[in-house]
Scaffold this motif. Sequence first.
Motif, PDB file in Angstrom:
ATOM      1  N   PRO A   1       0.804  -1.218   0.000  1.00 32.81           N
ATOM      2  CA  PRO A   1       0.000   0.000   0.000  1.00 32.81           C
ATOM      3  C   PRO A   1       0.840   1.271   0.000  1.00 32.81           C
ATOM      4  CG  PRO A   1       0.178  -0.836   2.233  1.00 32.81           C
ATOM      5  CD  PRO A   1       0.854  -1.850   1.330  1.00 32.81           C
ATOM      6  N   VAL A   2       0.193   2.359  -0.369  1.00 30.43           N
ATOM      7  CA  VAL A   2       0.703   3.698  -0.100  1.00 30.43           C
ATOM      8  C   VAL A   2       0.225   4.078   1.298  1.00 30.43           C
ATOM      9  CG1 VAL A   2       0.560   6.135  -0.737  1.00 30.43           C
ATOM     10  CG2 VAL A   2       0.712   4.381  -2.514  1.00 30.43           C
TER      11      VAL A   2
ATOM     12  N   ILE B   1       5.697  -1.581   1.874  1.00 28.30           N
ATOM     13  CA  ILE B   1       5.077  -0.289   1.567  1.00 28.30           C
ATOM     14  C   ILE B   1       5.643   0.220   0.247  1.00 28.30           C
ATOM     15  CG2 ILE B   1       4.916   2.127   2.300  1.00 28.30           C
ATOM     16  CD1 ILE B   1       4.964   1.103   5.199  1.00 28.30           C
ATOM     17  N   SER B   2       4.764   0.632  -0.650  1.00 28.77           N
ATOM     18  CA  SER B   2       5.239   1.119  -1.952  1.00 28.77           C
ATOM     19  C   SER B   2       5.710   2.565  -1.879  1.00 28.77           C
ATOM     20  CB  SER B   2       4.147   0.971  -3.010  1.00 28.77           C
ATOM     21  OG  SER B   2       3.039   1.801  -2.708  1.00 28.77           O
ATOM     22  N   GLU B   3       5.063   3.375  -1.042  1.00 31.95           N
ATOM     23  CA  GLU B   3       5.436   4.778  -0.929  1.00 31.95           C
ATOM     24  C   GLU B   3       4.826   5.358   0.330  1.00 31.95           C
ATOM     25  OE1 GLU B   3       5.720   8.864  -3.631  1.00 31.95           O
ATOM     26  OE2 GLU B   3       4.652   7.119  -4.398  1.00 31.95           O
ATOM     27  N   VAL B   4       5.504   6.320   0.911  1.00 35.43           N
ATOM     28  CA  VAL B   4       4.968   7.115   2.013  1.00 35.43           C
ATOM     29  C   VAL B   4       4.665   8.511   1.485  1.00 35.43           C
ATOM     30  CG1 VAL B   4       5.558   8.260   4.189  1.00 35.43           C
ATOM     31  CG2 VAL B   4       6.099   5.844   3.876  1.00 35.43           C
TER      32      VAL B   4
ATOM     33  N   PHE C   1      14.907   4.323   4.483  1.00 37.92           N
ATOM     34  CA  PHE C   1      15.346   5.352   3.546  1.00 37.92           C
ATOM     35  C   PHE C   1      15.239   4.910   2.090  1.00 37.92           C
ATOM     36  CE2 PHE C   1      17.920   6.231   7.464  1.00 37.92           C
ATOM     37  CZ  PHE C   1      17.227   7.370   7.844  1.00 37.92           C
ATOM     38  N   ASP C   2      15.004   3.624   1.867  1.00 34.45           N
ATOM     39  CA  ASP C   2      14.793   3.109   0.514  1.00 34.45           C
ATOM     40  C   ASP C   2      13.350   3.285   0.056  1.00 34.45           C
ATOM     41  OD1 ASP C   2      17.447   2.223   0.376  1.00 34.45           O
ATOM     42  OD2 ASP C   2      16.944   0.293   1.284  1.00 34.45           O
ATOM     43  N   VAL C   3      12.436   3.542   0.988  1.00 30.75           N
ATOM     44  CA  VAL C   3      11.019   3.698   0.649  1.00 30.75           C
ATOM     45  C   VAL C   3      10.815   5.077   0.021  1.00 30.75           C
ATOM     46  CG1 VAL C   3       8.658   3.744   1.538  1.00 30.75           C
ATOM     47  CG2 VAL C   3      10.352   2.184   2.554  1.00 30.75           C
ATOM     48  N   PRO C   4      10.235   5.155  -1.182  1.00 31.28           N
ATOM     49  CA  PRO C   4       9.981   6.471  -1.794  1.00 31.28           C
ATOM     50  C   PRO C   4       9.055   7.325  -0.932  1.00 31.28           C
ATOM     51  CG  PRO C   4       9.753   4.720  -3.411  1.00 31.28           C
ATOM     52  CD  PRO C   4       9.846   4.042  -2.070  1.00 31.28           C
ATOM     53  N   VAL C   5       9.313   8.611  -0.926  1.00 32.13           N
ATOM     54  CA  VAL C   5       8.524   9.550  -0.127  1.00 32.13           C
ATOM     55  C   VAL C   5       8.083  10.716  -1.002  1.00 32.13           C
ATOM     56  CG1 VAL C   5       8.535  11.150   1.832  1.00 32.13           C
ATOM     57  CG2 VAL C   5       9.744   8.962   2.013  1.00 32.13           C
ATOM     58  N   MET C   6       6.807  11.066  -0.896  1.00 31.03           N
ATOM     59  CA  MET C   6       6.282  12.278  -1.506  1.00 31.03           C
ATOM     60  C   MET C   6       5.850  13.222  -0.390  1.00 31.03           C
ATOM     61  SD  MET C   6       2.891  12.921  -3.866  1.00 31.03           S
ATOM     62  CE  MET C   6       3.589  12.277  -5.387  1.00 31.03           C
TER      63      MET C   6
ATOM     64  N   GLU D   1      -8.638  17.613  -5.063  1.00 31.94           N
ATOM     65  CA  GLU D   1      -7.267  17.818  -5.513  1.00 31.94           C
ATOM     66  C   GLU D   1      -6.296  16.932  -4.732  1.00 31.94           C
ATOM     67  OE1 GLU D   1      -3.977  21.436  -5.998  1.00 31.94           O
ATOM     68  OE2 GLU D   1      -6.020  21.882  -5.321  1.00 31.94           O
ATOM     69  N   LEU D   2      -6.508  16.821  -3.428  1.00 32.07           N
ATOM     70  CA  LEU D   2      -5.654  15.949  -2.620  1.00 32.07           C
ATOM     71  C   LEU D   2      -5.781  14.509  -3.085  1.00 32.07           C
ATOM     72  CD1 LEU D   2      -3.742  15.484  -0.252  1.00 32.07           C
ATOM     73  CD2 LEU D   2      -5.747  15.442   1.268  1.00 32.07           C
ATOM     74  N   ALA D   3      -6.991  14.074  -3.372  1.00 30.89           N
ATOM     75  CA  ALA D   3      -7.194  12.705  -3.855  1.00 30.89           C
ATOM     76  C   ALA D   3      -6.450  12.471  -5.162  1.00 30.89           C
ATOM     77  CB  ALA D   3      -8.682  12.422  -4.029  1.00 30.89           C
ATOM     78  N   ARG D   4      -6.471  13.446  -6.057  1.00 33.99           N
ATOM     79  CA  ARG D   4      -5.746  13.276  -7.325  1.00 33.99           C
ATOM     80  C   ARG D   4      -4.248  13.122  -7.092  1.00 33.99           C
ATOM     81  NH1 ARG D   4      -9.601  17.113  -9.102  1.00 33.99           N
ATOM     82  NH2 ARG D   4      -8.150  18.850  -8.770  1.00 33.99           N
ATOM     83  N   LEU D   5      -3.708  13.881  -6.152  1.00 33.56           N
ATOM     84  CA  LEU D   5      -2.278  13.756  -5.858  1.00 33.56           C
ATOM     85  C   LEU D   5      -1.953  12.394  -5.238  1.00 33.56           C
ATOM     86  CD1 LEU D   5      -1.543  17.305  -4.367  1.00 33.56           C
ATOM     87  CD2 LEU D   5      -1.040  16.464  -6.670  1.00 33.56           C
ATOM     88  N   LEU D   6      -2.835  11.919  -4.360  1.00 32.07           N
ATOM     89  CA  LEU D   6      -2.607  10.602  -3.751  1.00 32.07           C
ATOM     90  C   LEU D   6      -2.743   9.495  -4.787  1.00 32.07           C
ATOM     91  CD1 LEU D   6      -4.533  11.031  -0.378  1.00 32.07           C
ATOM     92  CD2 LEU D   6      -2.100  11.395  -0.845  1.00 32.07           C
ATOM     93  N   ALA D   7      -3.703   9.651  -5.704  1.00 30.17           N
ATOM     94  CA  ALA D   7      -3.869   8.661  -6.768  1.00 30.17           C
ATOM     95  C   ALA D   7      -2.642   8.650  -7.680  1.00 30.17           C
ATOM     96  CB  ALA D   7      -5.129   8.956  -7.573  1.00 30.17           C
ATOM     97  N   ALA D   8      -2.086   9.824  -7.950  1.00 28.16           N
ATOM     98  CA  ALA D   8      -0.884   9.891  -8.783  1.00 28.16           C
ATOM     99  C   ALA D   8       0.292   9.193  -8.100  1.00 28.16           C
ATOM    100  CB  ALA D   8      -0.528  11.355  -9.073  1.00 28.16           C
ATOM    101  N   ALA D   9       0.393   9.351  -6.786  1.00 28.10           N
ATOM    102  CA  ALA D   9       1.451   8.659  -6.047  1.00 28.10           C
ATOM    103  C   ALA D   9       1.270   7.159  -6.120  1.00 28.10           C
ATOM    104  CB  ALA D   9       1.452   9.122  -4.584  1.00 28.10           C
ATOM    105  N   ALA D  10       0.030   6.711  -5.997  1.00 31.46           N
ATOM    106  CA  ALA D  10      -0.246   5.284  -6.065  1.00 31.46           C
ATOM    107  C   ALA D  10       0.039   4.726  -7.440  1.00 31.46           C
ATOM    108  CB  ALA D  10      -1.706   5.016  -5.679  1.00 31.46           C
ATOM    109  N   THR D  11      -0.306   5.479  -8.467  1.00 30.20           N
ATOM    110  CA  THR D  11      -0.067   5.030  -9.835  1.00 30.20           C
ATOM    111  C   THR D  11       1.412   4.988 -10.150  1.00 30.20           C
ATOM    112  OG1 THR D  11      -2.181   5.982 -10.522  1.00 30.20           O
ATOM    113  CG2 THR D  11      -0.584   5.473 -12.239  1.00 30.20           C
ATOM    114  N   ALA D  12       2.149   5.983  -9.662  1.00 33.03           N
ATOM    115  CA  ALA D  12       3.600   6.008  -9.918  1.00 33.03           C
ATOM    116  C   ALA D  12       4.295   4.830  -9.262  1.00 33.03           C
ATOM    117  CB  ALA D  12       4.167   7.328  -9.404  1.00 33.03           C
TER     118      ALA D  12
END
Length: 227
Positions: A65-66, A88-91, A164-169, A216-227
């Motif tokens: 999960p993100v 975890i795919s991203e934080v 520190f290997d986990v991607p962070v946005m 707008e926040l949802a779109r940014l979170l969805a973009a993180a999940a897609t990436a």
Amino acid sequence: MDILLIAGLWLDGSAWDDVVAALRSLGHRPVPLTLPGQGDGSTSATLDDQVATVLAAVDAASGKPVVVGHSAACSLAWLAADARPDKISEVVLVGGFPASDGKPYADFFELRDGVMPFPGWAPFEGPDSADLDEEARRAFDAAAIPVPGDVATGVVRLTDERRFDVPVMVICPEFSPAQAKEWIDAGDVPELARVKHLDFVDIDSGHWPMHTRPAELARLLAAAATA
């Protein structure tokens, strides 16, 4: 993809309701968390209890999960990355930064009768709350849940450098990406200075974009999940 949503101080999982609806429409599975002591009626919860709830959600997720942390809960999201770096795919950090090992979780305001109540709007005047009208402020006040003292004063413990290997946005609401980078470069956020894959995204809101800019926040979170 599963997107775990952890709200900051004084909030329960319902803070994400509008973001949840938008994420579902975008094809994701949002999982808003209600933390021990912040929505379950307990005043004796500890920071360890909250971490355990987040880790249980990570373990129950489909795939990797993100994990999204808002404000103080950025530290909870980062503690999850420390405990489950391979799961975890991203934080995503919204309006906050993770505390370092050995630091208190969120001892920002006075404790009263063993809890930390919402201190009112004076500490948040300016960019934090500029986009909240009086009705929104009254609704926040009415819903605010005092944070158990053993959560607020709990000590953050980080042990696995694979975090520190986990991607962070970092999603920047009341501050800009440039400001966030300056703080990190200045040594004010030592945890993020060591992250290998770190991105910054701006959102035009105050400190609580889940209330004022949910789509707008949802779109940014969805973009993180897609990436």
